[in-house]
Structures are given as C-alpha cells and as structure tokens.
Design an enzyme around this catalytic site. Structure first.
Site, mmCIF file in Angstrom:
data_model
loop_
_atom_site.group_PDB
_atom_site.id
_atom_site.type_symbol
_atom_site.label_atom_id
_atom_site.label_comp_id
_atom_site.label_asym_id
_atom_site.label_seq_id
_atom_site.Cartn_x
_atom_site.Cartn_y
_atom_site.Cartn_z
ATOM 1 N N HIS A 237 39.219 34.771 34.946
ATOM 2 C CA HIS A 237 37.379 35.411 35.172
ATOM 3 C C HIS A 237 36.859 33.552 34.749
ATOM 4 O O HIS A 237 35.469 33.354 35.514
ATOM 5 C CB HIS A 237 37.240 35.943 33.889
ATOM 6 C CG HIS A 237 38.079 37.183 33.808
ATOM 7 N ND1 HIS A 237 37.825 38.437 35.265
ATOM 8 C CD2 HIS A 237 39.410 37.585 34.232
ATOM 9 C CE1 HIS A 237 39.445 39.510 34.830
ATOM 10 N NE2 HIS A 237 39.770 38.522 33.947
HETATM 11 O O1 RIB Z 1 37.274 40.305 31.180
HETATM 12 C C1 RIB Z 1 37.256 39.097 30.681
HETATM 13 C C2 RIB Z 1 36.420 37.914 29.776
HETATM 14 O O2 RIB Z 1 36.988 39.013 28.884
HETATM 15 C C3 RIB Z 1 37.004 37.022 30.320
HETATM 16 O O3 RIB Z 1 36.232 36.449 29.045
HETATM 17 C C4 RIB Z 1 38.205 36.797 28.820
HETATM 18 O O4 RIB Z 1 38.876 35.516 28.266
HETATM 19 C C5 RIB Z 1 38.068 37.960 27.691
HETATM 20 O O5 RIB Z 1 36.574 37.036 26.669
#
Ligand code: RIB
Ligand code: CA
Length: 308
Positions: A237
């Site tokens: 992500h």
């Molecule tokens: O939903 C994904 C996010 O939540 C990313 O930033 C991961 O590192 C968690 O923090």
C-alpha cells in the site's frame, strides 16, 4: 527541481518498502521522517524509522510523533506486521540520534523553510498532521499537497467499512480532509489493483546487494500476509503512495468530495467518497481509482538498481 517531502510513517512492512523507494528516487528531497503510533506502538515505529534510515544510509532527521490518536485508544496491527513491526526482518541497530523537535514542530519548521513547496507523504494514521494543523493555524497555507495512503471508496480492511490508517484516527483524518490543503488519496481502490505478483518479486529483487536481499525479505513478508487473505503476491500500500509522488501518472485520479465518518458505530473511519457529487459539495481530494501496475513494478525494480 526536487520535491521537498516529509514522510510520516508507522513502519510497518509496507512502510519500509515505501522508504526504500523514496530514498532511491532522485526526484525527492526528503527533509524528515516523522514517526507515529499505528501498526505498532510509537516506541517501535520510531525505532524502526531510525533503523531503516540508518540501514539505507540516508542523512535524514527522524522526529518522533504521537503515541496515539487524538481522542481514541491506539488500535495496532501486530497481527499483520508482527511484534517488532517488521515481521521477520531484523535490521542492524540504527546509529542516528532522534531529532530534538516533535513530528509536528518538525513539519512546521520544514514548511517555513520550504516556503510553501513542502509535500507531506502520510503513510500511517494522520495524527501528527492533524496536531500540526491544530497547533499552527497558518500551516495549511504552507503545505503544497498531502499524499496519503488511506481510505477507500468501497471496501475496508480493518472493519468492513474502514481502512486501517483512517480507522486508527478518523478525527485526525477529518481535520486533514477539511483543511483545504490539496489531498491525494491513495486508498484501497488503487492499492489492491497494484498487487505485486510472485513473478514480479523475483524480477524486482534480482539484485545481489545486501539491501536487495533485505528488500526481497520485506516483499516475502508482505506476500506471506497477503496469502492469509487469499491473495497471490504482495500489496505494498504505502509504496504506491510514494510512487505516485515520484511519478503522478502511475495512478489515475478523480476529483471527489470526501468526508470522514467519526460517529458511526459500524462505519467509524469510513471515507465517504461522493463519486456522483450528490452533495453538490466542491471536491476536496483527488482519489486514486486505477493504477499502472506494470509501471509500478518497473519503478520497484528501478528502486533496487539504485542500491546496487
Ligand atoms: O491499510 C494499509 C495501511 O495500514 C498501510 O499504511 C499499512 O502500513 C497500515 O499502516
Ligand atoms: Ca503504514
């Protein structure tokens, strides 16, 4: 001219890969890394930030931020990132001293220095950004753009309605989306389309250096976790959010009005995206809805080359 950025982070496996990507780019002038409580408590996200910046060999200050959300108790994600926050990856002890200012004071300090050009890349809960905006009312006029990994139009990964970063501190996210600062929202609608397949991981991490081996370990941790959710490959992500600052064409964005639910029992932390503009409210964000997945894979491969 390089883009001056501060990366606000809760490392976190995908945060780690996002930092490797950011520091590999010649387009970014990384002014500071600011830590926040999120995936795991602040002490560990701060330690991981220091260890990662040291390991990468970057001469960048690390400033410590908020223990937890503005109003609520911290909700962490050790079930994803492990007790240390870096799953099974072990890095050498970092050798850089923590910056003497807090995350929010560092953000303001750099915003003044960058004379309105500072970009914030937020890849954890938005607590530090919200505190900075509350403490310094003029800050909103000094930030060029906030690119955040968070939210989603249609799905949630922490509750059925909410994505983790927004869910942890929806009040902070509400402040950010209402700030008037241009926001690029890189949410699950985009990150789930940027799946890095097993064959891509081999292709990306062909390098022989120590760092490429470590990056391969992080990808493998990501794919182990994704397998638990029935996915073949790794959803990184935070790296996509960083990639979209380095190369804005990597995502397809649409201007939408976005509000954050801070009251709902079942929907707390949901980013309510007005795709059909039924509220007739002016768009306050550009929301990533599609991704150049192959281009993203090529950027990740290019990242490794920078460390060879
Ligand atoms: O939903 C994904 C996010 O939540 C990313 O930033 C991961 O590192 C968690 O923090
Ligand atoms: Ca994160």
């Amino acid at each position: 001219m390089k883009i001056p950025v501060i990366i606000d982070t809760d490392p976190g496996i995908d945060d780690a890969l996002a930092l490797f990507l950011a520091f590999s780019s010649e387009k970014l002038d990384i002014r500071a890394i600011t830590s926040v409580g999120g995936n795991i408590p602040l002490g560990k996200t701060t330690k991981n930030s220091i260890d990662l910046v040291s390991y990468i060999g970057a001469n960048t200050k690390v400033a410590k931020g908020a223990e937890g959300p503005i109003l609520r108790e911290l909700h962490t994600a050790e079930y994803v990132h492990g007790e240390t926050g870096l799953h099974s990856v072990v890095l050498p002890e970092g050798n850089i001293k923590l910056y003497e200012k807090s995350a929010w004071d560092t953000i303001y300090e750099e915003a003044i220095k960058c004379e309105g050009r500072l970009n914030i890349i937020a890849i954890g809960p938005l607590t530090n950004i919200a505190i900075a905006l509350m403490k310094y009312p003029d800050l909103k006029h000094k930030i060029e753009k906030i690119t955040l990994m968070g939210g989603a139009c249609y799905i949630g990964n922490t509750t059925p309605a909410a994505e983790f970063n927004i869910y942890v501190d929806a009040e902070a996210a509400d402040i950010v989306f209402k700030s008037g600062i241009p926001v690029i929202m890189v949410g699950l609608d985009a990150t789930h389309k940027a799946l890095v397949l097993e064959k891509d991981i081999e292709y990306i991490t062909e390098g022989k250096s120590k760092i490429s081996e470590t990056i391969r370990q992080f990808f493998n941790c990501c794919s182990i976790i994704c397998k638990l959710y029935g996915l073949e490959g790794a959803i990184v992500h935070d790296a996509l959010a960083v990639a979209s600052v380095i190369n804005p064409n990597i995502i397809e964005k649409h201007k939408y009005y976005v509000a954050v639910e801070t009251k709902g029992e079942l929907t707390y932390g949901k980013t309510v995206v007005d795709i059909y503009n039924v509220t007739k409210k002016e768009a306050n964000a550009e929301v990533a809805m599609d991704v150049d997945r192959e281009g993203f894979v090529e950027m990740l491969r290019g990242m490794i080359k920078a460390y060879e």
